[in-house]
Design an enzyme around this catalytic site. Structure first.
Site, PDB file in Angstrom:
ATOM      1  N   TYR A  52     -33.179   1.622   4.647  1.00 27.44           N
ATOM      2  CA  TYR A  52     -32.036   2.057   5.458  1.00 27.44           C
ATOM      3  C   TYR A  52     -31.636   3.488   5.121  1.00 27.44           C
ATOM      4  CZ  TYR A  52     -31.640  -2.317   7.867  1.00 27.44           C
ATOM      5  OH  TYR A  52     -31.933  -3.372   8.708  1.00 27.44           O
ATOM      6  N   HIS A 106     -25.524  -4.691  17.514  1.00 22.97           N
ATOM      7  CA  HIS A 106     -26.296  -4.940  16.284  1.00 22.97           C
ATOM      8  C   HIS A 106     -25.747  -4.139  15.112  1.00 22.97           C
ATOM      9  CE1 HIS A 106     -29.968  -6.325  18.850  1.00 22.97           C
ATOM     10  NE2 HIS A 106     -29.043  -7.241  18.760  1.00 22.97           N
ATOM     11  N   CYS A 152     -19.635  -3.306  -4.496  1.00 20.18           N
ATOM     12  CA  CYS A 152     -18.346  -3.386  -3.808  1.00 20.18           C
ATOM     13  C   CYS A 152     -17.213  -3.004  -4.751  1.00 20.18           C
ATOM     14  CB  CYS A 152     -18.128  -4.806  -3.294  1.00 20.18           C
ATOM     15  SG  CYS A 152     -16.513  -5.054  -2.551  1.00 20.18           S
ATOM     16  N   ASN A 221     -37.803   2.176  31.939  1.00 17.23           N
ATOM     17  CA  ASN A 221     -38.709   1.861  30.830  1.00 17.23           C
ATOM     18  C   ASN A 221     -40.145   2.123  31.294  1.00 17.23           C
ATOM     19  OD1 ASN A 221     -40.299   0.589  28.805  1.00 17.23           O
ATOM     20  ND2 ASN A 221     -38.594  -0.776  28.330  1.00 17.23           N
TER      21      ASN A 221
HETATM   22  N1  APR Z   1     -37.674   5.891  27.476  1.00 19.48           N
HETATM   23  C1  APR Z   1     -37.413   4.609  27.877  1.00 19.48           C
HETATM   24  N2  APR Z   1     -37.950   3.516  27.275  1.00 19.48           N
HETATM   25  C2  APR Z   1     -38.796   3.737  26.247  1.00 19.48           C
HETATM   26  C3  APR Z   1     -39.125   5.035  25.789  1.00 19.48           C
HETATM   27  C4  APR Z   1     -38.515   6.138  26.458  1.00 19.48           C
HETATM   28  N3  APR Z   1     -38.755   7.390  26.089  1.00 19.48           N
HETATM   29  N4  APR Z   1     -40.006   4.918  24.748  1.00 19.48           N
HETATM   30  C5  APR Z   1     -40.206   3.577  24.565  1.00 19.48           C
HETATM   31  N5  APR Z   1     -39.479   2.881  25.466  1.00 19.48           N
HETATM   32  C6  APR Z   1     -39.370   1.430  25.612  1.00 19.48           C
HETATM   33  C7  APR Z   1     -40.603   0.647  25.208  1.00 19.48           C
HETATM   34  O1  APR Z   1     -41.499   0.525  26.295  1.00 19.48           O
HETATM   35  C8  APR Z   1     -39.994  -0.694  24.815  1.00 19.48           C
HETATM   36  O2  APR Z   1     -39.908  -1.540  25.953  1.00 19.48           O
HETATM   37  O3  APR Z   1     -38.362   1.012  24.733  1.00 19.48           O
HETATM   38  C9  APR Z   1     -38.588  -0.339  24.362  1.00 19.48           C
HETATM   39  C10 APR Z   1     -38.321  -0.453  22.862  1.00 19.48           C
HETATM   40  O4  APR Z   1     -38.340  -1.811  22.549  1.00 19.48           O
HETATM   41  P1  APR Z   1     -38.100  -2.335  21.057  1.00 19.48           P
HETATM   42  O5  APR Z   1     -38.854  -1.522  20.112  1.00 19.48           O
HETATM   43  O6  APR Z   1     -38.334  -3.798  21.099  1.00 19.48           O
HETATM   44  O7  APR Z   1     -36.558  -2.022  20.794  1.00 19.48           O
HETATM   45  P2  APR Z   1     -35.276  -2.852  21.238  1.00 19.48           P
HETATM   46  O8  APR Z   1     -35.482  -3.519  22.546  1.00 19.48           O
HETATM   47  O9  APR Z   1     -34.118  -1.970  21.098  1.00 19.48           O
HETATM   48  O10 APR Z   1     -35.220  -3.985  20.085  1.00 19.48           O
HETATM   49  C11 APR Z   1     -34.156  -4.868  20.079  1.00 19.48           C
HETATM   50  O11 APR Z   1     -34.783  -5.760  17.957  1.00 19.48           O
HETATM   51  O12 APR Z   1     -35.738  -5.178  16.005  1.00 19.48           O
HETATM   52  C12 APR Z   1     -34.570  -5.549  16.567  1.00 19.48           C
HETATM   53  O13 APR Z   1     -32.355  -5.086  15.932  1.00 19.48           O
HETATM   54  C13 APR Z   1     -33.509  -4.478  16.415  1.00 19.48           C
HETATM   55  O14 APR Z   1     -31.950  -3.647  18.063  1.00 19.48           O
HETATM   56  C14 APR Z   1     -33.287  -3.975  17.837  1.00 19.48           C
HETATM   57  C15 APR Z   1     -33.710  -5.157  18.671  1.00 19.48           C
END
Ligand code: APR
Length: 253
Positions: A52, A106, A152, A221
């Site tokens: 982190y 989140h 803490c 997306n």
């Molecule tokens: N513009 C738009 N979309 C994009 C871009 C971009 N430049 N680059 C990538 N993507 C899309 C990818 O195609 C994918 O569908 O963004 C998405 C990212 O998906 P994830 O990596 O799964 O992220 P997210 O959906 O936010 O994950 C949800 O999962 O791991 C946990 O807590 C974490 O908040 C997160 C949650």
């Protein structure tokens, strides 16, 4: 105009923040069970903190992009607006999105909270950072230079990042804010950008916001997601390219 915007890691990708499941995403190289669960923290809090701390450094060094800017602009124009983001970074806020129009479902990576009591440290600096040990150096791309796991001030238990880990409940107050917004009626426009919509509640909220499809459900997306088949409009472009145009269209119309 009543608007709900849902974002995920893809919106911050063009600011240099890795996604989770996309190409070079965190979960492609790292095991979430070792870094993003309460069990992982109980087993090896230093390793979790190092990761982190890495992410905080990267986010501090990043800038909001045109997608964050466009969403902040839409928030100003829309009569009723809510941004529901899964992102724990602060790029939406740094682009000017006011807290009362944003739900970080989140959590917030810059919040540090006690793993046992209610104590929280919302200081942006957050907790001291541990030195980068060999174990993480081998699986993490860049390096950090902090010290130990913070304790803490109230009860002495280990402090943890203020994010929601796998297997944990969503923050009740934030869920209530989303529910209250949705209970006030359907939206004219729902924009879902940069998320795989992996979690059921994200799909549910998006569909509840546009129940009878007379509003627009716009997916931004480059790739297909579990929400694509419900969308009234698919925009297969990067968010920083598509969102400024879409927002100007909406504001213009
Ligand atoms: N513009 C738009 N979309 C994009 C871009 C971009 N430049 N680059 C990538 N993507 C899309 C990818 O195609 C994918 O569908 O963004 C998405 C990212 O998906 P994830 O990596 O799964 O992220 P997210 O959906 O936010 O994950 C949800 O999962 O791991 C946990 O807590 C974490 O908040 C997160 C949650």
């Amino acid at each position: 105009m009543r608007v709900l915007v849902l974002t995920g890691a893809g919106v911050s990708a063009e600011s240099g923040i890795p996604t989770f499941r996309g190409k070079d995403g965190y979960w492609r190289n790292l095991d979430p069970a070792k870094l993003a669960t309460p069990e992982a923290f109980a087993q090896d809090p230093e390793l979790v903190w190092q990761w982190y701390a890495e992410r905080r450094e990267r986010i501090r060094a990043a800038q909001p992009n045109a997608a964050h800017g466009a969403i902040a602009k839409l928030a100003q124009y829309a009569e009723e607006f809510l941004l529901l983001t899964q992102n724990v970074d602060d790029l939406h806020a740094r682009a000017g999105l006011p807290n009362d129009k944003m739900v970080q479902i989140h959590g917030d990576i810059f919040v540090t909270r006690c793993s046992r009591c209610e104590f929280q440290d919302k200081g942006r600096g957050g907790s001291p950072k541990p030195p980068m040990s060999g174990r993480l150096r081998s699986i993490a791309p860049t390096s950090g230079n902090d010290l130990g796991v913070p304790r803490c001030a109230e009860c002495g238990a280990p402090m943890r990042p203020g994010v929601v880990w796998f297997g944990e409940q969503l923050p009740w107050n934030e869920v209530q804010r989303v529910e209250n917004f949705l209970d006030r009626g359907s939206c004219d426009v729902v924009i879902v950008a940069g998320t795989t919509a992996t979690f059921g509640y994200i799909v549910d909220w998006a569909l509840r916001a546009s129940p009878d499809r007379d509003g627009d459900l716009i997916e931004v997306n480059p790739e297909e997601t579990s929400l694509s088949r419900f969308a009234t409009r698919l925009v297969r472009e990067p968010a920083a390219t598509a969102l400024p145009r879409i927002v100007d269209e909406l504001i213009g119309s």
